[in-house]
Write an enzyme that holds these catalytic residues in place. Structure first.
Site, PDB file in Angstrom:
ATOM      1  N   HIS A 101      39.991  17.994  95.858  1.00 56.76           N
ATOM      2  CA  HIS A 101      39.312  17.720  97.130  1.00 56.76           C
ATOM      3  C   HIS A 101      37.810  18.035  97.098  1.00 56.76           C
ATOM      4  O   HIS A 101      36.985  17.207  97.479  1.00 56.76           O
ATOM      5  CB  HIS A 101      39.954  18.519  98.267  1.00 56.76           C
ATOM      6  CG  HIS A 101      41.435  18.306  98.389  1.00 56.76           C
ATOM      7  ND1 HIS A 101      42.026  17.092  98.157  1.00 56.76           N
ATOM      8  CD2 HIS A 101      42.454  19.146  98.717  1.00 56.76           C
ATOM      9  CE1 HIS A 101      43.334  17.193  98.343  1.00 56.76           C
ATOM     10  NE2 HIS A 101      43.614  18.434  98.676  1.00 56.76           N
TER      11      HIS A 101
ATOM     12  N   ASP B  53      68.912  10.512  92.212  1.00 55.74           N
ATOM     13  CA  ASP B  53      68.566  11.583  91.285  1.00 55.74           C
ATOM     14  C   ASP B  53      67.618  10.931  90.272  1.00 55.74           C
ATOM     15  O   ASP B  53      67.983   9.941  89.634  1.00 55.74           O
ATOM     16  CB  ASP B  53      69.867  12.075  90.630  1.00 55.74           C
ATOM     17  CG  ASP B  53      69.597  13.096  89.549  1.00 55.74           C
ATOM     18  OD1 ASP B  53      68.424  13.258  89.156  1.00 55.74           O
ATOM     19  OD2 ASP B  53      70.574  13.721  89.092  1.00 55.74           O
TER      20      ASP B  53
ATOM     21  N   HIS C  25      43.789  13.054  99.473  1.00 52.42           N
ATOM     22  CA  HIS C  25      43.732  12.687 100.887  1.00 52.42           C
ATOM     23  C   HIS C  25      42.369  12.993 101.522  1.00 52.42           C
ATOM     24  O   HIS C  25      42.032  12.450 102.565  1.00 52.42           O
ATOM     25  CB  HIS C  25      44.899  13.285 101.685  1.00 52.42           C
ATOM     26  CG  HIS C  25      44.768  14.745 102.000  1.00 52.42           C
ATOM     27  ND1 HIS C  25      45.092  15.719 101.099  1.00 52.42           N
ATOM     28  CD2 HIS C  25      44.369  15.391 103.109  1.00 52.42           C
ATOM     29  CE1 HIS C  25      44.882  16.899 101.659  1.00 52.42           C
ATOM     30  NE2 HIS C  25      44.453  16.730 102.885  1.00 52.42           N
TER      31      HIS C  25
HETATM   32  C1  BG6 Z   1      46.514  20.201  99.901  1.00 48.58           C
HETATM   33  C2  BG6 Z   1      46.675  21.578  99.306  1.00 48.58           C
HETATM   34  O1  BG6 Z   1      46.168  19.270  98.906  1.00 48.58           O
HETATM   35  O2  BG6 Z   1      45.494  20.241 100.891  1.00 48.58           O
HETATM   36  C3  BG6 Z   1      47.017  22.595 100.394  1.00 48.58           C
HETATM   37  O3  BG6 Z   1      47.715  21.556  98.330  1.00 48.58           O
HETATM   38  C4  BG6 Z   1      45.989  22.551 101.501  1.00 48.58           C
HETATM   39  O4  BG6 Z   1      47.100  23.915  99.838  1.00 48.58           O
HETATM   40  C5  BG6 Z   1      45.753  21.107 101.980  1.00 48.58           C
HETATM   41  O5  BG6 Z   1      46.446  23.349 102.569  1.00 48.58           O
HETATM   42  C6  BG6 Z   1      44.562  21.044 102.926  1.00 48.58           C
HETATM   43  O6  BG6 Z   1      44.481  19.771 103.518  1.00 48.58           O
HETATM   44  P1  BG6 Z   1      43.794  19.582 104.943  1.00 48.58           P
HETATM   45  O7  BG6 Z   1      43.732  18.104 105.131  1.00 48.58           O
HETATM   46  O8  BG6 Z   1      44.678  20.272 105.936  1.00 48.58           O
HETATM   47  O9  BG6 Z   1      42.452  20.227 104.858  1.00 48.58           O
END
Ligand code: BG6
Length: 484
Positions: free
Chosen positions: A236, A88, A174
């Site tokens: 992103h 926790d 990412h």
């Molecule tokens: C995430 C978002 O960061 O990225 C999501 O929170 C989104 O809403 C996702 O679906 C998209 O990632 P990818 O790699 O599938 O384009």
């Protein structure tokens, strides 16, 4: 000194860990890239022992890995490195227990991956420190979203900085781990051919699209508080934009690359109440069909708080006020439940001053199309004479593929594989620095403010389309169109 890593995942039974992190770690094992990973300790609030966690991990991996990637031998080795600690985030005693799972004898580096609610990041870091679980060799990885505006982001950064130095803090986006985003650096800085053309003398406009077919997938209550601008653009799309627009760095070190990205973020023109109408479009999906299957509208999917002020689509016309890009619009758009899933960057070069051929000059624009997903391709659109005895008065489009699949092993590494590996090796190049995330929020906040002040409406679009008609108008008013 031991440079192996004990990886502790907070939120270890959550969605991200189950769908992305554990499969990525498995893949790294499968490709013999995980020799530095000593142990993986998943933490979660659920009462469970390690044996049960391993059983669950087995089921989930079989579900989320491509069937052809499953390998019993790899699983045997991988599963032996998996542990589970009930924790926790607020309970000091649980951190003492967690410490029990870590290797104190060979003293590997401790890497803490925070994939919980960001509001817990400060508490977790404090507890790690007070409980003596973190030390001067530890690192922390922070999942997005880092706050919901500049103030909340600063607060989280401040709390984390109380325990971890900036050099030990890895803020994940990412998208920076995607192969083709990497390739953008190679295209731009490894090919002198493009270098002289990468500016407002030759480029007419840049488009960045991240279109998704999925809806909010059980994350409705999070998403209703967030919306497409905060969920996708603040991180992103802006990260991809900085890589497209940055100046050549002095070298490819994390500091030099991030310094250049930071300059782009500082040069973004702020969108204000005066131009918000011409520069932004907000949309929300209504019922429609995706690949022939009927899907409900966002508001019909659940009773989410504040959902009627949430956009699931956004399109923007962004300006970068520097010598390289002044006057070149960067059109950004992203949305859920769109016609197709694809992410791409399009660099559209200027048309020739006059046309010597039957084609109108405006038809003869070269484009560099960098597709991030679902395929990873880079295509240069050029024009050529039609073969044959004709005089070649009408040119036809020819696509040059710049995609290299010569060492295609059949496995395209997921962004999380690359980023986890970089965090394990301590390489910060593909992670966001504190000032970058804060600058991105400062700019995003100005749009949210402008929307509020102007009362910008959210336009409906049918699921399965490319967004509201106003998004088409955004480029059409400039005499341009989205590249489809
Ligand atoms: C995430 C978002 O960061 O990225 C999501 O929170 C989104 O809403 C996702 O679906 C998209 O990632 P990818 O790699 O599938 O384009």
């Amino acid at each position: 000194m031991n440079d192996k890593v004990d990886l502790v995942i907070f939120g270890g039974t959550g969605d991200l860990s189950t769908r992305k992190l554990l499969p990525a770690l498995f893949q790294l094992h499968r490709h013999q890239l995980a020799d530095k990973v000593h142990r993986i300790i998943a933490t979660g609030r659920g009462e469970m022992d390690t044996a049960t966690f391993r059983k669950e991990a087995l089921q989930n991996l079989k579900k989320f890995l491509p069937a052809q990637d499953w390998d019993e031998d790899v699983w045997r080795v991988f599963s032996a490195s998996l542990y589970y600690a009930n924790l926790d985030a607020d309970a000091a005693s649980d951190y003492a227990q967690l410490a029990g799972f870590l290797d104190h004898d060979s003293a590997p580096i401790r890497l803490f991956y925070l994939a919980t609610l960001p509001s817990l990041y400060g508490t977790i870091c404090r507890q790690l420190h007070h409980g003596g679980v973190s030390n001067e060799r530890s690192r922390v990885v922070l999942e997005k979203p880092l706050g919901h505006d500049l103030d909340s982001c600063r607060e989280i950064n401040e709390q984390v900085a109380g325990v971890f130095a900036e050099e030990a803090t890895f803020r994940i986006d990412h998208y920076l781990g995607k192969e083709t985003v990497q390739n953008l650096l190679a295209i731009r800085f490894g090919n002198p051919l493009f270098q002289p053309m990468w500016n407002n003398t030759f480029v007419d406009n840049v488009q960045i699209t991240v279109a998704e077919e999925i809806g909010v997938e059980g994350r409705g209550s999070y998403y209703a508080q967030t919306g497409a601008l905060r969920d996708m653009v603040q991180n992103h799309l802006l990260q991809v934009l900085t890589i497209v627009a940055m100046e050549p760095p002095a070298s490819l070190t994390p500091t030099n690359i991030r310094d250049e990205k930071m300059k782009v973020l500082r040069s973004l023109e702020h969108i204000t109440v005066d131009d918000v109408k011409e520069r932004t479009v907000r949309g929300r999906y209504a019922a429609g069909a995706i690949r022939g299957e009927a899907v409900p509208g966002f508001l019909d999917e659940g009773e989410y708080k504040d959902a009627d002020s949430t956009e699931t689509f956004v399109a923007l016309k962004v300006g970068i006020a520097n010598w390289r890009w002044a006057g070149v619009p960067f059109y950004l758009r992203t949305g859920k439940r769109m016609a197709r899933r694809f992410s791409e960057v399009v660099i559209e070069f200027r048309a020739p001053a006059i046309s010597l051929f039957a084609n109108d000059a405006s038809e003869l624009t070269n484009k560099l199309v960098i597709r991030l997903q679902p395929e990873e391709t880079i295509t240069l659109h050029t024009f050529n004479k039609k073969p044959g005895l004709g005089r070649g008065r009408r040119l036809k489009p020819v696509e040059l593929q710049l995609t290299d699949d010569s060492d295609n092993t059949g496995h395209s590494h997921d962004a999380y594989e690359r980023l986890l590996l970089d965090a394990v090796h301590g390489d910060q190049t593909l992670f966001m620095r504190r000032d970058e995330v804060e600058a991105a929020w400062l700019w995003t906040d100005s749009i949210i403010e402008a929307w509020k002040e102007a009362g910008t409406p959210i336009k409906a679009y049918n699921a399965g389309t490319m967004g509201p008609g106003a998004a088409t108008a955004l480029t059409a008013l400039d005499g341009r169109s989205w590249y489809e």
